[in-house]
Design an enzyme around this catalytic site. Structure first.
Site, PDB file in Angstrom:
ATOM      1  N   TYR A 159       0.791  -1.178  -0.081  1.00  0.00           N
ATOM      2  CA  TYR A 159      -0.227  -0.079   0.000  1.00  0.00           C
ATOM      3  C   TYR A 159       0.814   1.178   0.077  1.00  0.00           C
ATOM      4  O   TYR A 159       0.596   2.176  -0.906  1.00  0.00           O
ATOM      5  CB  TYR A 159      -0.895   0.005   1.164  1.00  0.00           C
ATOM      6  CG  TYR A 159      -1.738   1.042   1.219  1.00  0.00           C
ATOM      7  CD1 TYR A 159      -2.971   1.208   0.589  1.00  0.00           C
ATOM      8  CD2 TYR A 159      -1.791   2.050   2.142  1.00  0.00           C
ATOM      9  CE1 TYR A 159      -4.025   2.345   0.472  1.00  0.00           C
ATOM     10  CE2 TYR A 159      -2.517   3.025   2.210  1.00  0.00           C
ATOM     11  CZ  TYR A 159      -3.685   3.099   1.620  1.00  0.00           C
ATOM     12  OH  TYR A 159      -4.566   4.287   1.777  1.00  0.00           O
ATOM     13  N   GLY A 162       3.133   1.496  -3.111  1.00  0.00           N
ATOM     14  CA  GLY A 162       2.298   1.815  -4.319  1.00  0.00           C
ATOM     15  C   GLY A 162       1.837   3.155  -4.438  1.00  0.00           C
ATOM     16  O   GLY A 162       1.915   3.799  -5.294  1.00  0.00           O
ATOM     17  N   SER A 203     -14.271   1.656  12.973  1.00  0.00           N
ATOM     18  CA  SER A 203     -15.335   0.417  12.864  1.00  0.00           C
ATOM     19  C   SER A 203     -15.432  -0.552  13.895  1.00  0.00           C
ATOM     20  O   SER A 203     -16.591  -0.810  14.269  1.00  0.00           O
ATOM     21  CB  SER A 203     -15.386   0.249  11.435  1.00  0.00           C
ATOM     22  OG  SER A 203     -14.399  -0.174  11.057  1.00  0.00           O
ATOM     23  N   THR A 224      -0.708   6.697  18.744  1.00  0.00           N
ATOM     24  CA  THR A 224      -1.866   7.754  18.393  1.00  0.00           C
ATOM     25  C   THR A 224      -2.208   8.057  16.905  1.00  0.00           C
ATOM     26  O   THR A 224      -1.381   7.216  16.079  1.00  0.00           O
ATOM     27  CB  THR A 224      -1.227   9.172  18.747  1.00  0.00           C
ATOM     28  OG1 THR A 224      -0.200   9.463  17.826  1.00  0.00           O
ATOM     29  CG2 THR A 224      -0.730   9.267  20.259  1.00  0.00           C
ATOM     30  N   ARG A 225      -3.326   8.471  16.653  1.00  0.00           N
ATOM     31  CA  ARG A 225      -3.951   8.648  15.370  1.00  0.00           C
ATOM     32  C   ARG A 225      -4.855  10.133  15.527  1.00  0.00           C
ATOM     33  O   ARG A 225      -5.155  10.198  16.527  1.00  0.00           O
ATOM     34  CB  ARG A 225      -4.606   7.458  14.935  1.00  0.00           C
ATOM     35  CG  ARG A 225      -4.217   6.241  14.455  1.00  0.00           C
ATOM     36  CD  ARG A 225      -3.195   6.098  13.379  1.00  0.00           C
ATOM     37  NE  ARG A 225      -2.510   4.794  13.006  1.00  0.00           N
ATOM     38  CZ  ARG A 225      -1.424   4.237  13.675  1.00  0.00           C
ATOM     39  NH1 ARG A 225      -0.911   4.792  14.752  1.00  0.00           N
ATOM     40  NH2 ARG A 225      -1.232   3.129  13.217  1.00  0.00           N
TER      41      ARG A 225
HETATM   42  P1  NAD Z   1     -12.721   1.822   0.304  1.00  0.00           P
HETATM   43  O1  NAD Z   1     -11.914   0.451   0.460  1.00  0.00           O
HETATM   44  O2  NAD Z   1     -13.944   2.028   0.857  1.00  0.00           O
HETATM   45  O3  NAD Z   1     -12.669   2.415  -1.290  1.00  0.00           O
HETATM   46  C1  NAD Z   1     -11.978   2.377  -2.238  1.00  0.00           C
HETATM   47  C2  NAD Z   1     -12.791   1.921  -3.328  1.00  0.00           C
HETATM   48  O4  NAD Z   1     -11.721   1.494  -4.645  1.00  0.00           O
HETATM   49  C3  NAD Z   1     -13.619   0.507  -3.079  1.00  0.00           C
HETATM   50  O5  NAD Z   1     -15.045   1.041  -3.706  1.00  0.00           O
HETATM   51  C4  NAD Z   1     -13.024  -0.509  -4.141  1.00  0.00           C
HETATM   52  O6  NAD Z   1     -13.920  -1.351  -4.525  1.00  0.00           O
HETATM   53  C5  NAD Z   1     -12.572   0.493  -5.218  1.00  0.00           C
HETATM   54  N1  NAD Z   1     -11.395  -0.361  -5.777  1.00  0.00           N
HETATM   55  C6  NAD Z   1     -10.562  -0.893  -5.340  1.00  0.00           C
HETATM   56  N2  NAD Z   1      -9.528  -1.488  -6.228  1.00  0.00           N
HETATM   57  C7  NAD Z   1     -10.173  -1.158  -7.392  1.00  0.00           C
HETATM   58  C8  NAD Z   1      -9.941  -1.219  -8.631  1.00  0.00           C
HETATM   59  N3  NAD Z   1      -8.451  -2.025  -9.088  1.00  0.00           N
HETATM   60  N4  NAD Z   1     -10.554  -0.957  -9.659  1.00  0.00           N
HETATM   61  C9  NAD Z   1     -11.754  -0.278  -9.257  1.00  0.00           C
HETATM   62  N5  NAD Z   1     -12.130   0.105  -8.153  1.00  0.00           N
HETATM   63  C10 NAD Z   1     -11.279  -0.434  -7.207  1.00  0.00           C
HETATM   64  O7  NAD Z   1     -11.857   3.070   1.183  1.00  0.00           O
HETATM   65  P2  NAD Z   1     -11.825   4.236   1.409  1.00  0.00           P
HETATM   66  O8  NAD Z   1     -11.536   4.463   2.985  1.00  0.00           O
HETATM   67  O9  NAD Z   1     -13.155   4.951   0.711  1.00  0.00           O
HETATM   68  O10 NAD Z   1     -10.495   4.961   0.641  1.00  0.00           O
HETATM   69  C11 NAD Z   1     -10.656   5.867  -0.575  1.00  0.00           C
HETATM   70  C12 NAD Z   1      -9.319   6.304  -0.920  1.00  0.00           C
HETATM   71  O11 NAD Z   1      -8.954   7.286  -0.065  1.00  0.00           O
HETATM   72  C13 NAD Z   1      -8.173   5.181  -1.353  1.00  0.00           C
HETATM   73  O12 NAD Z   1      -7.472   5.511  -2.493  1.00  0.00           O
HETATM   74  C14 NAD Z   1      -7.566   5.211  -0.012  1.00  0.00           C
HETATM   75  O13 NAD Z   1      -6.155   4.818  -0.325  1.00  0.00           O
HETATM   76  C15 NAD Z   1      -7.358   6.741   0.343  1.00  0.00           C
HETATM   77  N6  NAD Z   1      -7.328   6.944   1.809  1.00  0.00           N
HETATM   78  C16 NAD Z   1      -8.134   6.867   2.883  1.00  0.00           C
HETATM   79  C17 NAD Z   1      -8.021   6.871   3.860  1.00  0.00           C
HETATM   80  C18 NAD Z   1      -9.180   6.357   5.070  1.00  0.00           C
HETATM   81  O14 NAD Z   1      -8.922   6.745   6.243  1.00  0.00           O
HETATM   82  N7  NAD Z   1     -10.359   5.870   4.661  1.00  0.00           N
HETATM   83  C19 NAD Z   1      -6.736   7.241   4.382  1.00  0.00           C
HETATM   84  C20 NAD Z   1      -6.001   7.585   3.369  1.00  0.00           C
HETATM   85  C21 NAD Z   1      -6.035   7.435   2.150  1.00  0.00           C
HETATM   86  N1  UDP Z   2      -6.222  -0.928  16.104  1.00  0.00           N
HETATM   87  C1  UDP Z   2      -6.441  -1.406  17.511  1.00  0.00           C
HETATM   88  N2  UDP Z   2      -7.520  -2.327  17.596  1.00  0.00           N
HETATM   89  C2  UDP Z   2      -8.461  -2.624  16.372  1.00  0.00           C
HETATM   90  C3  UDP Z   2      -8.004  -2.140  15.206  1.00  0.00           C
HETATM   91  C4  UDP Z   2      -6.923  -1.031  15.150  1.00  0.00           C
HETATM   92  O1  UDP Z   2      -5.992  -1.071  18.678  1.00  0.00           O
HETATM   93  O2  UDP Z   2      -9.364  -3.723  16.422  1.00  0.00           O
HETATM   94  C5  UDP Z   2      -5.074  -0.037  16.203  1.00  0.00           C
HETATM   95  C6  UDP Z   2      -4.315  -0.291  15.189  1.00  0.00           C
HETATM   96  O3  UDP Z   2      -3.013  -1.101  15.543  1.00  0.00           O
HETATM   97  C7  UDP Z   2      -3.509   1.130  14.869  1.00  0.00           C
HETATM   98  C8  UDP Z   2      -4.627   1.983  15.020  1.00  0.00           C
HETATM   99  O4  UDP Z   2      -5.614   1.320  15.829  1.00  0.00           O
HETATM  100  O5  UDP Z   2      -2.423   1.501  15.850  1.00  0.00           O
HETATM  101  C9  UDP Z   2      -5.207   2.477  13.866  1.00  0.00           C
HETATM  102  O6  UDP Z   2      -5.430   1.234  13.116  1.00  0.00           O
HETATM  103  P1  UDP Z   2      -6.255   1.359  11.515  1.00  0.00           P
HETATM  104  O7  UDP Z   2      -6.231   0.060  11.096  1.00  0.00           O
HETATM  105  O8  UDP Z   2      -7.680   1.973  11.764  1.00  0.00           O
HETATM  106  O9  UDP Z   2      -5.440   2.412  10.837  1.00  0.00           O
HETATM  107  P2  UDP Z   2      -4.107   2.767  10.316  1.00  0.00           P
HETATM  108  O10 UDP Z   2      -3.195   1.910  10.940  1.00  0.00           O
HETATM  109  O11 UDP Z   2      -3.836   2.463   8.888  1.00  0.00           O
HETATM  110  O12 UDP Z   2      -3.631   4.215  10.639  1.00  0.00           O
END
Ligand code: NAD
Ligand code: UDP
Length: 337
Positions: A159, A162, A203, A224-225
């Site tokens: 990720y 990429g 979630s 932290t986040r």
């Molecule tokens: P999500 O998984 O809910 O949404 C991603 C969507 O992309 C999904 O609908 C999935 O089906 C679609 N998808 C995946 N691979 C695909 C492909 N090859 N072709 C077409 N569709 C494809 O995730 P999200 O949280 O809504 O994230 C959306 C964007 O924001 C992503 O690019 C993610 O990297 C970025 N982002 C999200 C967060 C977050 O906290 N949610 C944080 C940082 C970056």
């Molecule tokens: N985390 C946790 N319990 C869970 C899921 C996640 O303690 O059930 C922690 C995880 O280890 C991380 C933080 O919560 O330190 C945020 O995780 P998430 O996967 O939501 O986001 P990311 O690590 O990609 O920021």
């Protein structure tokens, strides 16, 4: 005569645009599609439903300006649009680690295909990048000028690397073809329509609390986040695309600088749900970043943007969503995944 005149009445000329949202049926994408439709634009939502669901955009399917297309962005796409928001990519560790090579292809081949499309159309294109480009950061909070600390072969690399490569591609197209690009680095975002099984902390904790299951604290819970409510995030995204001249490329951090330990998040969720769930410790995943908080000075100055929704307010809305979700038939569909 009147009849003939009526049939030749010119259509109202509109400044509204035809906008492609890849990953539009995912969590953030579905909110973005909604906002763009509300603003009067035509929206073409493209998704392969890897983590997204038709249910996320079911309420938009009858909208006259909305179109949903099943397509994988690793394959070329030939459509005519004015702007592209490139969101396609699984975002949660559980989902992006399920098929690491596909995750890399989605980020890299997906970016190449969408940039190629943008180049043919001379369309403005926004990349949803991520705070993960900073890896486990050694600079805190993280400004856009920080180059990051990413393990290139760890479980998060498919990720992180990429997304880093996708940023490189965006800037290469900018340099070589003068393409109008926008790169946004998204920090942890939460809200209604998060995937219920994505294993993300917000979630997970809410579902665990609502179903009185133990709250799984990874590690000591002191990592932290910073959590941004999805409406704030989408506002920042649209401002970057719409309200900045083409010379502004980013990258721009968009996130909420309020920083919380994961333990504090668990306690807040317990309080807001009135749950009796206990906290249980689980091992910390490999390469789990210790701390993360965006420096949003650039977003403030460039976009006049900052988040407006406090964590407790956003959590209350998200809890209400999952409460209704768990009572609905949809929950059974997701339980099978
Ligand atoms: P999500 O998984 O809910 O949404 C991603 C969507 O992309 C999904 O609908 C999935 O089906 C679609 N998808 C995946 N691979 C695909 C492909 N090859 N072709 C077409 N569709 C494809 O995730 P999200 O949280 O809504 O994230 C959306 C964007 O924001 C992503 O690019 C993610 O990297 C970025 N982002 C999200 C967060 C977050 O906290 N949610 C944080 C940082 C970056
Ligand atoms: N985390 C946790 N319990 C869970 C899921 C996640 O303690 O059930 C922690 C995880 O280890 C991380 C933080 O919560 O330190 C945020 O995780 P998430 O996967 O939501 O986001 P990311 O690590 O990609 O920021």
């Amino acid at each position: 005569m009147n009849e003939i005149n009526r049939s030749f009445t010119p259509a109202v000329i509109s400044s509204n645009r035809r906008i492609l949202v890849t990953g539009g049926s995912g969590f953030i994408g579905s909110h973005l599609c909604e906002r763009l439709l509300d603003a009067g634009h035509e929206v073409l939502c493209v998704d392969n439903f890897f983590t997204g669901a038709r249910a996320n955009v079911a309420h938009l399917l009858d909208h006259r300006n909305f179109e949903l297309m099943r397509h994988d962005v690793t394959m070329p796409l030939y459509v005519e649009v004015d702007e592209i928001y490139n969101l396609a990519c699984p975002a949660s560790p559980i989902h992006y680690q399920r098929d690491p090579t596909q995750t890399i292809k989605t980020s890299v081949h997906g970016a190449i295909n969408m940039l190629g499309l943008a180049k043919r159309l001379n369309a403005k294109i926004l990349q949803s990048s991520t705070s993960e480009v900073y890896g486990d950061p050694q600079v805190h909070p993280q400004p856009e000028s920080y180059w990051g600390n990413v393990n290139p072969i760890g479980p998060r690399a498919c990720y992180d690397e990429g997304k880093r490569c996708a940023e490189t591609l965006f800037f290469a197209y900018r340099m070589q073809h003068d393409l109008p690009i926008k790169v946004m680095r998204i920090f942890n975002t939460y809200g209604p329509r998060m995937h219920p099984n994505d294993g993300r902390v917000v979630s997970n904790f809410i579902i665990q609390a609502l179903t009185n299951q133990p709250i799984t604290l990874f590690g000591d819970g002191e990592q932290t986040r910073s959590f941004c409510y999805v409406d704030d995030l989408v506002e920042g995204m649209i401002r970057l695309m719409d309200r900045t001249p083409d010379s502004v490329t980013g990258p721009v951090n968009i996130g909420n600088p309020g920083e919380f330990t994961i333990r504090a998040l668990a306690e807040t969720v317990l309080e807001l749900t009135g749950s009796r769930s206990a906290l249980v410790r689980r091992p910390l995943p490999v390469d789990d970043p210790r701390q993360r908080r965006p420096d949003i000075s650039l977003a403030k100055s460039l976009l006049n943007w900052e988040p407006t929704i406090e964590l407790r307010e956003g959590l209350a809305k998200t809890i209400a969503y999952f409460d209704a979700f768990l009572a609905s038939a949809q929950a059974e569909v997701y339980a099978a995944h």
